[in-house]
Design a protein around this motif. Structure first.
Motif, short mmCIF file in Angstrom:
data_model
loop_
_atom_site.label_atom_id
_atom_site.label_comp_id
_atom_site.label_asym_id
_atom_site.label_seq_id
_atom_site.Cartn_x
_atom_site.Cartn_y
_atom_site.Cartn_z
N TYR A 26 0.90 -1.22 0.16
CA TYR A 26 -0.01 0.08 -0.01
C TYR A 26 0.92 1.27 -0.06
O TYR A 26 1.86 1.52 0.68
CB TYR A 26 -0.95 0.12 1.24
N ALA A 27 0.49 2.11 -0.81
CA ALA A 27 1.14 3.43 -0.97
C ALA A 27 0.75 4.43 0.30
O ALA A 27 -0.76 4.62 0.36
CB ALA A 27 1.03 4.03 -2.37
N MET A 28 1.74 5.64 0.81
CA MET A 28 1.06 6.39 1.66
C MET A 28 1.51 7.83 1.21
O MET A 28 2.45 7.86 0.54
CB MET A 28 1.53 5.97 3.06
N THR A 29 0.56 8.83 1.23
CA THR A 29 0.89 10.17 1.10
C THR A 29 0.76 10.82 2.20
O THR A 29 -0.30 10.58 3.03
CB THR A 29 0.17 10.47 -0.05
N THR A 30 1.65 11.77 2.67
CA THR A 30 1.61 12.56 3.93
C THR A 30 2.05 14.20 3.69
O THR A 30 2.66 14.01 2.75
CB THR A 30 2.12 11.93 5.14
N LYS B 186 -18.51 4.90 7.91
CA LYS B 186 -17.89 4.05 6.93
C LYS B 186 -16.43 4.50 6.59
O LYS B 186 -16.03 5.69 6.91
CB LYS B 186 -18.67 3.69 5.47
N LEU B 187 -15.68 3.56 5.70
CA LEU B 187 -14.46 3.99 4.97
C LEU B 187 -14.66 4.92 4.07
O LEU B 187 -15.62 4.76 3.42
CB LEU B 187 -13.85 2.51 4.80
N TYR B 188 -13.73 5.65 3.81
CA TYR B 188 -13.64 6.66 2.73
C TYR B 188 -13.70 5.92 1.15
O TYR B 188 -12.87 4.74 1.16
CB TYR B 188 -12.63 7.62 2.69
N GLY B 189 -14.22 6.29 0.27
CA GLY B 189 -14.10 5.81 -1.08
C GLY B 189 -13.98 6.81 -2.21
O GLY B 189 -13.59 6.29 -3.24
N GLN B 190 -13.95 8.21 -1.94
CA GLN B 190 -14.07 9.29 -2.92
C GLN B 190 -12.98 10.20 -2.47
O GLN B 190 -13.05 10.67 -1.09
CB GLN B 190 -15.35 9.55 -3.47
N ASP C 221 -4.63 6.09 15.73
CA ASP C 221 -5.75 6.78 16.52
C ASP C 221 -5.47 8.22 16.49
O ASP C 221 -6.39 8.88 16.66
CB ASP C 221 -5.84 6.29 18.04
N ARG C 222 -4.45 8.81 16.20
CA ARG C 222 -4.40 10.15 16.27
C ARG C 222 -4.02 10.89 14.72
O ARG C 222 -3.01 11.78 14.58
CB ARG C 222 -3.21 10.77 17.21
N ALA C 223 -4.44 10.26 13.72
CA ALA C 223 -4.22 10.41 12.56
C ALA C 223 -5.60 10.60 11.61
O ALA C 223 -6.76 10.23 12.18
CB ALA C 223 -3.38 9.46 11.64
N VAL C 224 -5.53 11.49 10.68
CA VAL C 224 -6.81 11.88 9.84
C VAL C 224 -6.27 11.12 8.40
O VAL C 224 -5.40 11.24 7.67
CB VAL C 224 -6.80 13.36 9.39
N PHE C 225 -7.26 9.99 7.91
CA PHE C 225 -7.12 9.37 6.81
C PHE C 225 -8.10 9.73 5.83
O PHE C 225 -9.13 9.93 5.85
CB PHE C 225 -7.48 7.96 7.24
N THR C 226 -7.52 9.66 4.61
CA THR C 226 -8.13 10.12 3.32
C THR C 226 -7.80 9.33 2.20
O THR C 226 -6.78 8.52 2.44
CB THR C 226 -8.16 11.38 3.06
N THR C 227 -8.14 9.56 0.94
CA THR C 227 -8.14 8.82 -0.14
C THR C 227 -6.36 9.13 -0.47
O THR C 227 -5.60 10.11 -0.38
CB THR C 227 -8.76 9.04 -1.42
N LEU C 228 -5.59 8.11 -1.27
CA LEU C 228 -4.39 8.29 -1.57
C LEU C 228 -4.50 9.42 -2.41
O LEU C 228 -3.15 10.13 -2.25
CB LEU C 228 -3.99 6.95 -2.36
N ASP C 229 -5.13 9.95 -3.32
CA ASP C 229 -4.89 10.86 -4.22
C ASP C 229 -5.22 12.46 -3.68
O ASP C 229 -5.03 13.21 -4.49
CB ASP C 229 -5.90 10.55 -5.51
#
Length: 408
Positions: free
Chosen positions: A99-103, A134-138, A208-216
């Protein structure tokens, strides 16, 4: 008169000296307990901090920095690698999942992490549940870690804008700075909004202390990353076997400006540095232990003349040797025991009070009220010190001839 009543009477007769002795023992014990809690947090964080991702691929630089930024969301990334590298990694027969990660952006100090949704099932299992939503998708949808959501008071449906950089307030721009470089990028961040679609259940990790969103998301807010220029911060690799991990590391570590690291080794290097710091603190702890022992000795020596008269009287009225020795050693032991109990409570209370601050800055969980394996040794060692420190003054008081004492 019972032994406990006699001991309590002796202690309250010298209140200030007794309080100072108890305080010295309590401070020492509390410091050791807090160090044990932090050490346990580091060990547990190292064990589950990176899940099954035994290999991490990122830009050339410090391997420890790459591991800390990728899995603990601490510090800055080492740089970026081409997005096309992800497909090459996934095609490798030794790779089970990648899995790729962007930050690089943040929300009120909490990192915004672009990550493919499959990451959560691979790391935490398919039974990982959302606390809400739910988990993000867009693009533009975000899922908030449990601690971050609680701290910022975010709920499903809330909207927010991210800021560039990993430090809170790093992207603040005054109206007078419109002509300075970077102002366009900050405006672009403010024009890009996220919508909270889910809140994660507590995972007991730095996630627990992160904000997750789509890779793009990073490609959308950074206009320079378009087409063939798309980049990612890191690639998390779950190899099929340990031999496969070695093959993946060797293969992709040879690419120019790319490093492939054993995640466990990089994390172990960080833990070793922390252990060295703990060893330095242990010197301070040792000094505190010596001072506590000296405090007990001085407290008992200061009362040795009174204790001689007490012992002489007890022997004249026919009290047993056992009773007399319990009265002599018991005072030091009781002072030690009271200080020990106060120290244990204070150490755990300190861990509880600082747990959120430690987690916010390090991503490490402190089990503040859990019983540490080393605490049993601490209790036994503290009581032993109390007994040893009491023996000298006790012998000095016991050797006096009661008849000669009262004749004088």
């Amino acid at each position: 008169m019972s032994v406990l009543r006699l001991l309590w009477s002796n202690m309250t007769h010298r209140k200030m000296l007794s309080l100072l002795t108890i305080l010295s023992v309590a401070v020492t014990v509390a410091l050791i307990v807090f160090l044990l809690l932090c050490s346990d947090g580091v060990e547990r964080g190292a064990e589950k901090g990176y899940g099954p991702f035994e290999v991490t691929i990122g830009a050339k630089g410090s391997s420890s920095q790459l591991a800390l930024n990728t899995y603990y969301h601490i510090g800055a990334p080492t740089g970026n690698v081409p997005f096309t590298l992800l497909e090459e990694v996934r095609k490798d027969t030794q790779v089970e999942a990648a899995y790729a990660m962007t930050t690089g952006d943040q929300l009120n100090g909490f990192p915004i992490v672009g990550m493919e949704p499959g990451y959560f099932a691979t790391r935490y299992g398919t039974d990982t549940k959302m606390a809400q939503g739910k988990l993000y998708g867009q693009l533009g949808e975000a899922v908030i870690g449990s601690y971050a959501a609680k701290t910022m008071g975010l709920h499903i449906g809330d909207r927010f804008q991210g800021a560039h950089g990993l430090v809170k307030g790093a992207a603040d721009v005054d109206d007078d700075d419109e002509d300075e470089p970077g102002h366009e990028e900050h405006d672009h961040h403010h024009s890009f909004s996220y919508t909270v679609v889910g809140i994660l259940s507590p995972l007991l990790t730095s996630d627990d202390r992160a904000v997750f969103t789509t890779l793009d998301y990073a490609w959308a807010v950074h206009e320079s990353q378009q087409g063939d220029h798309k980049e990612v911060t890191a690639i998390l690799v779950k190899p099929k076997t340990l031999l496969g991990a070695q093959a993946v590391k060797t293969k992709f570590g040879q690419i120019s400006n790319v490093q492939a690291i054993y995640t466990s080794k990089a994390v172990a290097d960080v833990v070793n540095v922390v252990d060295q710091g703990a060893q330095a603190l242990s010197v301070v702890t040792a000094v505190c232990i010596v001072l506590a022992a000296v405090s007990i000795v001085l407290s008992l020596i200061a009362a040795v003349n009174e204790r001689k008269k007490d012992v002489g009287l007890l022997r004249l009225i026919g009290k047993s040797k056992r009773f007399i020795w319990m009265s002599l050693i018991g005072e030091g032991l009781l002072l030690t025991l009271i200080g020990l109990l106060i120290g244990l409570i204070a150490g755990h209370a300190g861990g509880y009070a600082s747990r959120e601050a430690v987690f916010e800055f390090t991503g490490l969980q402190i089990e503040s009220w859990g019983w540490m394996p080393g605490e049993l040794l601490l209790v036994a060692g503290t009581l032993l010190i109390g007994i040893v420190a009491s023996i000298g003054p006790a012998l000095q008081a016991y050797r006096v001839d009661p008849l000669q004492l009262f004749r004088s």
